[in-house]
Every structure is written in C-alpha cells, then in structure tokens.
Design a protein around this motif. Structure first.
Motif, PDB file in Angstrom:
ATOM      1  N   LEU A  76      11.671 -57.957  19.834  1.00 20.75           N
ATOM      2  CA  LEU A  76      11.519 -57.703  21.264  1.00 20.75           C
ATOM      3  C   LEU A  76      12.701 -58.309  22.012  1.00 20.75           C
ATOM      4  CD1 LEU A  76       7.820 -58.827  21.430  1.00 20.75           C
ATOM      5  CD2 LEU A  76       8.564 -56.461  21.514  1.00 20.75           C
ATOM      6  N   ILE A 103       7.029 -50.535  22.426  1.00 22.72           N
ATOM      7  CA  ILE A 103       5.996 -51.465  22.878  1.00 22.72           C
ATOM      8  C   ILE A 103       6.574 -52.392  23.936  1.00 22.72           C
ATOM      9  CG2 ILE A 103       4.328 -53.218  22.201  1.00 22.72           C
ATOM     10  CD1 ILE A 103       4.290 -52.028  19.429  1.00 22.72           C
ATOM     11  N   VAL A 104       5.975 -52.339  25.116  1.00 28.31           N
ATOM     12  CA  VAL A 104       6.396 -53.168  26.253  1.00 28.31           C
ATOM     13  C   VAL A 104       5.508 -54.399  26.306  1.00 28.31           C
ATOM     14  CG1 VAL A 104       6.895 -53.178  28.715  1.00 28.31           C
ATOM     15  CG2 VAL A 104       6.882 -51.000  27.451  1.00 28.31           C
ATOM     16  N   VAL A 105       6.125 -55.559  26.499  1.00 30.55           N
ATOM     17  CA  VAL A 105       5.366 -56.812  26.570  1.00 30.55           C
ATOM     18  C   VAL A 105       5.738 -57.541  27.861  1.00 30.55           C
ATOM     19  CG1 VAL A 105       4.803 -58.989  25.432  1.00 30.55           C
ATOM     20  CG2 VAL A 105       5.378 -56.979  24.048  1.00 30.55           C
ATOM     21  N   ASP A 106       4.732 -58.029  28.544  1.00 24.96           N
ATOM     22  CA  ASP A 106       4.949 -58.790  29.778  1.00 24.96           C
ATOM     23  C   ASP A 106       5.126 -60.262  29.415  1.00 24.96           C
ATOM     24  OD1 ASP A 106       5.028 -59.911  32.274  1.00 24.96           O
ATOM     25  OD2 ASP A 106       3.202 -58.950  33.004  1.00 24.96           O
ATOM     26  N   GLU A 164       0.366 -59.550  27.697  1.00 22.00           N
ATOM     27  CA  GLU A 164      -0.237 -58.258  27.367  1.00 22.00           C
ATOM     28  C   GLU A 164       0.855 -57.242  27.020  1.00 22.00           C
ATOM     29  OE1 GLU A 164      -3.032 -56.892  30.274  1.00 22.00           O
ATOM     30  OE2 GLU A 164      -3.949 -58.873  30.505  1.00 22.00           O
ATOM     31  N   HIS A 165       0.455 -56.173  26.334  1.00 21.92           N
ATOM     32  CA  HIS A 165       1.423 -55.168  25.910  1.00 21.92           C
ATOM     33  C   HIS A 165       0.890 -53.754  26.120  1.00 21.92           C
ATOM     34  CE1 HIS A 165      -1.127 -55.594  22.265  1.00 21.92           C
ATOM     35  NE2 HIS A 165      -0.890 -54.290  22.122  1.00 21.92           N
ATOM     36  N   PRO A 213       1.762 -49.901  24.306  1.00 25.55           N
ATOM     37  CA  PRO A 213       2.549 -49.053  23.406  1.00 25.55           C
ATOM     38  C   PRO A 213       2.695 -47.654  23.991  1.00 25.55           C
ATOM     39  CG  PRO A 213       0.300 -49.206  22.599  1.00 25.55           C
ATOM     40  CD  PRO A 213       0.353 -49.994  23.895  1.00 25.55           C
ATOM     41  N   LEU A 246      10.642 -57.506  31.933  1.00 22.83           N
ATOM     42  CA  LEU A 246       9.823 -57.045  30.824  1.00 22.83           C
ATOM     43  C   LEU A 246      10.670 -56.989  29.554  1.00 22.83           C
ATOM     44  CD1 LEU A 246       7.987 -54.113  32.635  1.00 22.83           C
ATOM     45  CD2 LEU A 246       6.966 -56.290  31.943  1.00 22.83           C
ATOM     46  N   HIS A 289      10.851 -55.352  25.437  1.00 30.53           N
ATOM     47  CA  HIS A 289      10.292 -54.260  24.641  1.00 30.53           C
ATOM     48  C   HIS A 289      10.959 -54.223  23.279  1.00 30.53           C
ATOM     49  CE1 HIS A 289      13.412 -50.841  24.827  1.00 30.53           C
ATOM     50  NE2 HIS A 289      14.005 -51.916  25.306  1.00 30.53           N
ATOM     51  N   LEU A 330       0.673 -62.205  19.574  1.00 31.40           N
ATOM     52  CA  LEU A 330       0.821 -60.946  20.306  1.00 31.40           C
ATOM     53  C   LEU A 330       0.092 -59.811  19.594  1.00 31.40           C
ATOM     54  CD1 LEU A 330       4.593 -61.075  21.359  1.00 31.40           C
ATOM     55  CD2 LEU A 330       2.587 -61.402  22.815  1.00 31.40           C
ATOM     56  N   LEU A 373       1.017 -57.070  17.874  1.00 30.34           N
ATOM     57  CA  LEU A 373       1.466 -55.771  18.364  1.00 30.34           C
ATOM     58  C   LEU A 373       1.208 -54.679  17.336  1.00 30.34           C
ATOM     59  CD1 LEU A 373       4.847 -56.896  19.978  1.00 30.34           C
ATOM     60  CD2 LEU A 373       2.580 -56.702  21.036  1.00 30.34           C
TER      61      LEU A 373
END
Length: 205
Positions: A61, A84-87, A97-98, A100, A117, A119, A153, A155
């Motif tokens: 990420l 996949i985006v992760v905050d 939180e994430h 996809p 953000l 990803h 996480l 993911l």
C-alpha cells in the motif's frame, strides 16, 4: 460521466460511457469539467504512471505525506485488477477501513483517490496494465508504505498464487507501527488541503 463517492471520504468511482463499434471502442478516460463539478476542484496532473503486473503481484500500500500529498486517478487499460483503498488518516471516522474496487478493460471504470488515502492493487487476470494520473511528481522523502499483508487490516487480496511483493513493500510497517512512528497524515490536514485546492481551483499553492 457519473462519479460516485465510495464508503471512504475522498474515494470516488468514475464510470465513463464506452462507445463500441465495428472498429473497436472509444471512451473519455477523464473529463475535467465533470470531475470538477463533483470533487470541487480541478485535477492538476503532474505525472502519469503506467505499470504492468502478472498474476500474484501485489503493489502497495502506497501513500504520500502532506506536503506535497498526491491524489491519484487510476484505470486498468488491460486485464483486470482489484484496487484496495485504505483510510490511514489519523482522526478519520473510517480510519483503518478499506474498500476494494474492481477495475478492468471491459467496464473501463476509474478510481479517484484524494490526498491522504493509500491504495494497492493486484491483478485478477494473468496480466494487467494500470495507468494513473498523479497530482504531484514522485517524492521519495514524502512517500510511505503500509504492509499490504498487515493481519490487522485483513485485506481481501487474491489468494492464489502466493503474493509477489517488492523488497520495499516486504519491509513496510504495519498500520499500527506506522502510526507509532508518526508517518501518517491526519484527517484534519487532508481536509484543509482539499479546501485550499477548492479555493485555488486545484492548483496547490
């Protein structure tokens, strides 16, 4: 060009209209007026990247600290990927939180991520090519990584074959360690940055 906000503030799915005919197809990958109407500022493009990956690869990420920060507008031009985006913005109501998102060369959707953000993506096809617009050029000093296989996480990466990571991504810290090291952006500074962009039309000043 419909642009829909996802479950994380600052992440948007762009759904361009595709026009196929007997020659092939045509679409607008990016439309500045449509983008500005939804996001509230122009997207300044400072760098355009292209990466090709084989199945099993995980890229990410990755993020860029403020300043300068880096917004990204990504699309998959060959094959398919899960992005996949992760905050990771400290103080965000969705911190950790994430979301996809599947991007492929059929629907031709794009993903916009605001500054702050992070990803990563992995091919769902044997090979995949991703092109992404960046609001700032590469800055080694501001770039940071979070380990994509951080167990906290959890993911939803493809499970087969075994993941292929770069050496840098293998050595990346977990989200908890990155937080302890003080390398994560705050939600407040990200919101302030975006507000400044809206006031200046999208040009960082």
């Amino acid at each position: 060009m419909p642009i829909d906000m996802l479950a994380l503030d600052g992440a948007y799915l762009v759904r361009p209209q595709v026009f196929p005919d007997d020659r092939g197809l045509f679409l607008e990958v990016f439309n500045q007026p449509d983008f500005q109407e939804v996001i509230g500022h122009e997207l300044t493009v400072a760098q355009v990247n292209c990466s090709s990956s084989r199945r099993g690869t995980i890229r990410g990420l990755h993020g860029v600290s403020l300043p300068p920060g880096q917004a990204r507008y990504a699309t998959c031009v060959r094959g398919s990927i899960v992005d996949i985006v992760v905050d990771v913005r400290l103080g965000s109501p969705t911190f950790g939180e994430h979301v996809p998102v599947v991007l492929d060369d059929q629907e031709r959707h794009a993903l916009y991520l605001a500054e702050g953000l992070v990803h990563g993506f992995a091919p769902l096809s044997d090979e995949a090519t991703v092109v992404y617009l960046c609001s700032s050029t590469f800055s080694p000093a501001a770039s940071f990584q979070i380990h994509p296989l951080d167990p906290e996480l959890s993911l939803p990466w493809p499970r087969d074959p075994a993941p292929i990571l770069s050496e840098k991504d293998k050595m990346a810290p977990t989200l908890r360690t990155a937080m302890d090291r003080g390398i994560l952006p705050t939600y407040a500074e990200c919101l302030a940055h975006i507000e400044k962009l809206r006031q200046t039309g999208g040009l960082p000043r």
